[in-house]
Scaffold this motif. Structure first.
Motif, short mmCIF file in Angstrom:
data_model
loop_
_atom_site.label_atom_id
_atom_site.label_comp_id
_atom_site.label_asym_id
_atom_site.label_seq_id
_atom_site.Cartn_x
_atom_site.Cartn_y
_atom_site.Cartn_z
N TYR A 97 0.83 -1.20 0.00
CA TYR A 97 0.00 0.00 0.00
C TYR A 97 0.87 1.26 0.00
O TYR A 97 2.04 1.22 0.36
CB TYR A 97 -0.91 0.03 1.23
CG TYR A 97 -2.04 -0.98 1.21
CD1 TYR A 97 -3.32 -0.61 0.85
CD2 TYR A 97 -1.81 -2.31 1.55
CE1 TYR A 97 -4.36 -1.52 0.85
CE2 TYR A 97 -2.85 -3.24 1.55
CZ TYR A 97 -4.12 -2.84 1.19
OH TYR A 97 -5.15 -3.75 1.18
N ASP A 98 0.23 2.38 -0.36
CA ASP A 98 0.96 3.64 -0.35
C ASP A 98 1.10 4.21 1.07
O ASP A 98 1.88 5.12 1.31
CB ASP A 98 0.30 4.67 -1.27
CG ASP A 98 -1.11 5.04 -0.82
OD1 ASP A 98 -1.70 4.30 0.00
OD2 ASP A 98 -1.62 6.06 -1.29
N LEU B 107 -4.04 0.25 -2.53
CA LEU B 107 -3.26 -0.92 -2.90
C LEU B 107 -2.50 -0.65 -4.18
O LEU B 107 -3.07 -0.20 -5.18
CB LEU B 107 -4.18 -2.12 -3.09
CG LEU B 107 -3.52 -3.44 -3.50
CD1 LEU B 107 -2.60 -3.94 -2.39
CD2 LEU B 107 -4.58 -4.49 -3.83
N ILE B 108 -1.19 -0.89 -4.17
CA ILE B 108 -0.34 -0.70 -5.35
C ILE B 108 -0.13 -2.07 -5.99
O ILE B 108 0.58 -2.92 -5.45
CB ILE B 108 1.00 -0.07 -4.96
CG1 ILE B 108 0.77 1.28 -4.27
CG2 ILE B 108 1.90 0.10 -6.18
CD1 ILE B 108 2.00 1.84 -3.59
N LYS C 289 12.11 1.92 -8.77
CA LYS C 289 12.56 3.31 -8.69
C LYS C 289 11.48 4.23 -8.14
O LYS C 289 11.76 5.33 -7.71
CB LYS C 289 13.02 3.79 -10.07
CG LYS C 289 14.25 3.06 -10.60
CD LYS C 289 14.65 3.57 -11.97
CE LYS C 289 15.87 2.83 -12.51
NZ LYS C 289 16.24 3.30 -13.87
N GLU C 290 10.23 3.75 -8.16
CA GLU C 290 9.12 4.56 -7.67
C GLU C 290 8.87 4.38 -6.17
O GLU C 290 8.09 5.13 -5.58
CB GLU C 290 7.84 4.19 -8.41
CG GLU C 290 7.93 4.43 -9.93
CD GLU C 290 6.72 3.85 -10.65
OE1 GLU C 290 5.92 3.16 -9.99
OE2 GLU C 290 6.59 4.08 -11.85
N ILE D 232 6.05 4.39 3.55
CA ILE D 232 5.64 3.08 4.06
C ILE D 232 6.02 2.92 5.52
O ILE D 232 6.10 1.82 6.03
CB ILE D 232 6.27 1.95 3.22
CG1 ILE D 232 7.81 2.05 3.24
CG2 ILE D 232 5.75 1.98 1.82
CD1 ILE D 232 8.48 0.86 2.58
N SER D 233 6.26 4.02 6.20
CA SER D 233 6.61 3.95 7.61
C SER D 233 5.46 3.34 8.42
O SER D 233 4.31 3.68 8.23
CB SER D 233 6.92 5.35 8.15
OG SER D 233 7.05 5.32 9.56
N LEU D 234 5.80 2.41 9.33
CA LEU D 234 4.80 1.79 10.16
C LEU D 234 4.18 2.77 11.15
O LEU D 234 3.13 2.53 11.72
CB LEU D 234 5.43 0.62 10.94
CG LEU D 234 5.88 -0.56 10.06
CD1 LEU D 234 6.51 -1.62 10.96
CD2 LEU D 234 4.72 -1.17 9.30
#
Length: 215
Positions: free
Chosen positions: A185-186, A197-198, A204-205, A211-213
């Protein structure tokens, strides 16, 4: 990331050296039948291993196992409490894997690592040599962060990071993250209802996504 158990159709012809990270949510009785999950995943790994694929497991779950054993309902915040729970739960966690793999005549080895082990050149090379030798003996390394000795300053933070470092260490050609989430996820979907959802992205993206918890 892969949700559920689909190893046998995902691996095997193209990938010969695989790291599998198993998240703590999959080892918690709050979410599903842990015994069934472990039995299933160990069986699939053993079957693929018998066909020539090498496996290294990076596992979470020591702290949650400790909570279960001491009947601690809420995860504490203090580092010392978490370390104590990890020390108590680690043996139970390893016995669970060892017992299931033994049913398939597979041996396992416990390895505990810290951030210093992965970033100090001498320790890294020593860990690499040891794990490589373990794999060459047909034994499955089961790796976790050494929470008992890791301080705030040297903790890896989460085992996704550890799995990535281990994948580099063993020169894996595939890393699989088993999770209770649908995928990548972003932002943290447990904290943000608008997390997206990615389904596909270029490496590279990745720096564009937070994505920090903690976020």
């Amino acid at each position: 990331m892969i949700s559920g158990i689909i190893l046998e159709r995902f691996i095997m012809i193209n990938y010969r050296n695989v790291v599998i990270k198993i998240g703590s949510a999959l080892l918690s009785n709050d979410n599903h039948d842990v015994e069934h999950f472990i039995k299933n995943i160990c069986k699939q790994i053993a079957n693929a291993k018998s066909k020539g694929t090498k496996f290294t497991i990076v596992t979470s779950g020591a702290i949650s196992k400790g909570q279960e054993m001491l009947q601690v309902q809420n995860r504490p915040n203090e580092l010392e409490e978490l370390q104590a729970l990890a020390a108590i739960g680690q043996q139970s966690l390893m016995r669970m894997y060892e017992g299931e793999f033994a049913n398939h005549a597979c041996l396992t080895a416990q390895i505990l690592l810290t951030h210093d082990d992965m970033n100090n050149p001498n320790r890294f090379l020593n860990a690499k040599a040891t794990i490589t030798r373990i794999i060459s003996q047909g034994v499955i390394p089961i790796i976790n962060e050494n929470d008992v000795v890791a301080t705030e300053e040297i903790r890896l933070g989460d085992n996704d990071t550890l799995a990535a470092m281990v994948s580099n260490l063993v020169e894996a050609d595939l890393m699989i993250i088993l999770t209770n989430q649908k995928g990548y996820y972003d932002k943290n979907p447990d904290k943000f209802n608008n997390a997206k959802l990615i389904k596909r992205c270029n490496i590279k993206e990745l720096q564009d996504f937070d994505i920090s918890l903690d976020d």
